[in-house]
Design a protein around this motif. Structure first.
Motif, PDB file in Angstrom:
ATOM      1  N   ILE A   8     133.532  10.154  52.700  1.00 28.87           N
ATOM      2  CA  ILE A   8     133.209  11.443  53.305  1.00 28.87           C
ATOM      3  C   ILE A   8     133.923  12.530  52.519  1.00 28.87           C
ATOM      4  CG2 ILE A   8     133.324  12.894  55.371  1.00 28.87           C
ATOM      5  CD1 ILE A   8     133.433  10.325  57.039  1.00 28.87           C
ATOM      6  N   LEU A   9     133.157  13.440  51.932  1.00 25.36           N
ATOM      7  CA  LEU A   9     133.744  14.553  51.179  1.00 25.36           C
ATOM      8  C   LEU A   9     134.052  15.692  52.141  1.00 25.36           C
ATOM      9  CD1 LEU A   9     131.456  14.655  48.013  1.00 25.36           C
ATOM     10  CD2 LEU A   9     133.669  13.530  48.263  1.00 25.36           C
ATOM     11  N   LEU A  24     133.575  20.982  63.682  1.00 24.58           N
ATOM     12  CA  LEU A  24     132.542  21.659  64.472  1.00 24.58           C
ATOM     13  C   LEU A  24     132.157  20.767  65.652  1.00 24.58           C
ATOM     14  CD1 LEU A  24     130.216  23.001  61.632  1.00 24.58           C
ATOM     15  CD2 LEU A  24     131.618  24.386  63.170  1.00 24.58           C
ATOM     16  N   PRO A  25     132.003  21.342  66.834  1.00 22.33           N
ATOM     17  CA  PRO A  25     131.636  20.528  68.006  1.00 22.33           C
ATOM     18  C   PRO A  25     130.164  20.127  67.961  1.00 22.33           C
ATOM     19  CG  PRO A  25     131.782  22.850  68.611  1.00 22.33           C
ATOM     20  CD  PRO A  25     132.223  22.759  67.176  1.00 22.33           C
ATOM     21  N   VAL A  26     129.924  18.834  67.905  1.00 21.20           N
ATOM     22  CA  VAL A  26     128.568  18.307  67.800  1.00 21.20           C
ATOM     23  C   VAL A  26     128.393  17.183  68.820  1.00 21.20           C
ATOM     24  CG1 VAL A  26     126.955  17.057  66.332  1.00 21.20           C
ATOM     25  CG2 VAL A  26     128.321  18.893  65.362  1.00 21.20           C
ATOM     26  N   GLU A  27     127.518  17.411  69.781  1.00 22.26           N
ATOM     27  CA  GLU A  27     127.180  16.369  70.764  1.00 22.26           C
ATOM     28  C   GLU A  27     128.433  15.769  71.403  1.00 22.26           C
ATOM     29  OE1 GLU A  27     124.380  13.652  68.926  1.00 22.26           O
ATOM     30  OE2 GLU A  27     123.562  15.333  67.800  1.00 22.26           O
ATOM     31  N   ILE A  32     132.771  15.223  62.131  1.00 21.85           N
ATOM     32  CA  ILE A  32     133.273  14.099  61.330  1.00 21.85           C
ATOM     33  C   ILE A  32     133.306  12.811  62.157  1.00 21.85           C
ATOM     34  CG2 ILE A  32     135.717  14.576  61.788  1.00 21.85           C
ATOM     35  CD1 ILE A  32     136.273  13.640  58.883  1.00 21.85           C
ATOM     36  N   ASP A  33     133.566  12.925  63.475  1.00 25.70           N
ATOM     37  CA  ASP A  33     133.535  11.736  64.328  1.00 25.70           C
ATOM     38  C   ASP A  33     132.133  11.143  64.375  1.00 25.70           C
ATOM     39  OD1 ASP A  33     136.235  11.539  65.367  1.00 25.70           O
ATOM     40  OD2 ASP A  33     135.837  13.415  66.394  1.00 25.70           O
ATOM     41  N   LYS A  34     131.140  12.024  64.453  1.00 25.35           N
ATOM     42  CA  LYS A  34     129.756  11.555  64.474  1.00 25.35           C
ATOM     43  C   LYS A  34     129.428  10.796  63.195  1.00 25.35           C
ATOM     44  CE  LYS A  34     124.998  12.970  65.269  1.00 25.35           C
ATOM     45  NZ  LYS A  34     123.996  14.031  65.307  1.00 25.35           N
ATOM     46  N   GLN A  35     129.890  11.311  62.056  1.00 28.21           N
ATOM     47  CA  GLN A  35     129.646  10.632  60.783  1.00 28.21           C
ATOM     48  C   GLN A  35     130.356   9.284  60.727  1.00 28.21           C
ATOM     49  OE1 GLN A  35     130.752  13.564  57.758  1.00 28.21           O
ATOM     50  NE2 GLN A  35     128.587  14.026  57.496  1.00 28.21           N
ATOM     51  N   ILE A  36     131.618   9.286  61.118  1.00 21.78           N
ATOM     52  CA  ILE A  36     132.393   8.038  61.084  1.00 21.78           C
ATOM     53  C   ILE A  36     131.740   6.975  61.958  1.00 21.78           C
ATOM     54  CG2 ILE A  36     134.565   6.975  61.835  1.00 21.78           C
ATOM     55  CD1 ILE A  36     136.000   9.495  60.806  1.00 21.78           C
ATOM     56  N   ASN A  37     131.249   7.366  63.128  1.00 20.36           N
ATOM     57  CA  ASN A  37     130.624   6.402  64.035  1.00 20.36           C
ATOM     58  C   ASN A  37     129.398   5.743  63.415  1.00 20.36           C
ATOM     59  OD1 ASN A  37     132.526   6.800  66.053  1.00 20.36           O
ATOM     60  ND2 ASN A  37     131.318   8.366  67.106  1.00 20.36           N
ATOM     61  N   VAL A  38     128.653   6.493  62.605  1.00 19.99           N
ATOM     62  CA  VAL A  38     127.502   5.910  61.904  1.00 19.99           C
ATOM     63  C   VAL A  38     127.979   5.011  60.760  1.00 19.99           C
ATOM     64  CG1 VAL A  38     125.465   6.400  60.493  1.00 19.99           C
ATOM     65  CG2 VAL A  38     125.956   7.816  62.495  1.00 19.99           C
ATOM     66  N   LEU A  39     128.902   5.520  59.959  1.00 22.31           N
ATOM     67  CA  LEU A  39     129.320   4.801  58.753  1.00 22.31           C
ATOM     68  C   LEU A  39     130.055   3.501  59.059  1.00 22.31           C
ATOM     69  CD1 LEU A  39     130.505   7.847  56.608  1.00 22.31           C
ATOM     70  CD2 LEU A  39     128.376   6.555  56.363  1.00 22.31           C
ATOM     71  N   LYS A  40     130.857   3.469  60.113  1.00 17.31           N
ATOM     72  CA  LYS A  40     131.638   2.259  60.388  1.00 17.31           C
ATOM     73  C   LYS A  40     130.764   1.112  60.880  1.00 17.31           C
ATOM     74  CE  LYS A  40     133.163   3.452  65.107  1.00 17.31           C
ATOM     75  NZ  LYS A  40     134.338   3.846  65.917  1.00 17.31           N
ATOM     76  N   PHE A  56     144.460  13.991  58.438  1.00 16.62           N
ATOM     77  CA  PHE A  56     145.451  12.921  58.304  1.00 16.62           C
ATOM     78  C   PHE A  56     145.926  12.447  59.669  1.00 16.62           C
ATOM     79  CE2 PHE A  56     146.329  14.356  53.858  1.00 16.62           C
ATOM     80  CZ  PHE A  56     146.241  13.123  53.247  1.00 16.62           C
ATOM     81  N   GLU A  57     146.252  13.393  60.536  1.00 17.11           N
ATOM     82  CA  GLU A  57     146.819  13.062  61.845  1.00 17.11           C
ATOM     83  C   GLU A  57     145.803  12.415  62.772  1.00 17.11           C
ATOM     84  OE1 GLU A  57     148.386  16.711  63.338  1.00 17.11           O
ATOM     85  OE2 GLU A  57     149.825  16.945  61.687  1.00 17.11           O
ATOM     86  N   ARG A  58     144.577  12.897  62.721  1.00 20.20           N
ATOM     87  CA  ARG A  58     143.563  12.427  63.679  1.00 20.20           C
ATOM     88  C   ARG A  58     142.972  11.073  63.287  1.00 20.20           C
ATOM     89  NH1 ARG A  58     140.447  14.242  67.897  1.00 20.20           N
ATOM     90  NH2 ARG A  58     138.311  13.449  67.984  1.00 20.20           N
ATOM     91  N   TYR A  59     142.951  10.754  61.988  1.00 16.45           N
ATOM     92  CA  TYR A  59     142.282   9.530  61.534  1.00 16.45           C
ATOM     93  C   TYR A  59     143.237   8.655  60.709  1.00 16.45           C
ATOM     94  CZ  TYR A  59     138.497  12.557  62.934  1.00 16.45           C
ATOM     95  OH  TYR A  59     137.700  13.415  63.650  1.00 16.45           O
ATOM     96  N   PRO A  60     144.290   8.141  61.328  1.00 14.80           N
ATOM     97  CA  PRO A  60     145.280   7.346  60.578  1.00 14.80           C
ATOM     98  C   PRO A  60     144.767   5.984  60.115  1.00 14.80           C
ATOM     99  CG  PRO A  60     145.737   7.250  62.933  1.00 14.80           C
ATOM    100  CD  PRO A  60     144.629   8.254  62.757  1.00 14.80           C
TER     101      PRO A  60
END
Length: 196
Positions: A8-9, A24-27, A32-40, A56-60
């Motif tokens: 993820i760039l 940005l608040p999405v659904e 970025i959470d939405k992207q991570i959920n698809v990619l993982k 860094f703090e949110r996604y250790p």
């Protein structure tokens, strides 16, 4: 997909929108959470390329990379991730794409694995998508050359190397929609409300 790492760039300046697009608040979540959920669901490894303490703090639990070269656009992030990843290729996505589609990404991977090439880029009637694409480590040499020459256009790398194009139908173009401005974000939000 064991042979490919998702990247993820997220290191852009966000100058046109004025806020970090990742958050940005999405659904009921961050973009970025939405992207991570698809990619993982597809990849065993995810790298986030950025320079944000909040990321860094949110996604250790994910690998983090800081651009080896600053202020050269997406090429710097792709180059850095390719150097640091343990796999022979990466799937790159820009952090401002809210419509990632699991089935389409798997189609990209299968196509890449079935042909002899150094990378794979989706293409449609509006152009091609270098920030929703696959790059192999064999691209690194050409990338280094172009960086030294201060040629930071990713399309120039793609044209020099053995890249293949994956044709995309008109009905799938929305997968590549990206949020660059506040107007883009508003339009995306309104569209989602209509669908609901």
């Amino acid at each position: 997909m064991n042979g490919i790492t998702a990247v993820i760039l997220a290191g852009g300046k966000n100058s046109r929108i004025g806020v970090n697009k990742c958050f940005l608040p999405v659904e009921d979540n961050y973009l970025i959470d939405k992207q991570i959920n698809v990619l993982k669901e597809i990849f065993g490894r995810i790298i986030i390329v950025h320079n944000s303490p909040m990321i860094f703090e949110r996604y250790p639990d994910y690998m983090h990379s800081i651009d080896e070269y600053n202020n050269i656009g997406p090429l710097g992030g792709i180059y850095t991730a390719l150097k640091q990843c343990e796999t022979e290729a990466i799937f790159v996505v820009a952090c401002d794409m809210p419509n990632l589609n699991k089935e389409f990404i798997i189609r990209e991977i299968m196509h890449f694995n079935n042909i002899n090439c150094e990378g794979l880029v989706p293409i449609h009637r509006k152009g091609f998508e270098p920030l929703h694409a696959i790059y192999s480590k064999t691209c690194l040499v050409e990338m280094e050359k172009n960086i030294q020459l201060k040629d930071y256009k990713i399309q120039n790398i793609i044209q020099k190397l053995n890249f293949q194009y994956l044709k995309v139908s008109d009905k799938s173009i929305e997968i590549f929609f990206n949020i660059n401005t506040k107007k883009d974000f508003l339009n995306y939000t309104l569209t989602k409300k209509k669908v609901q």
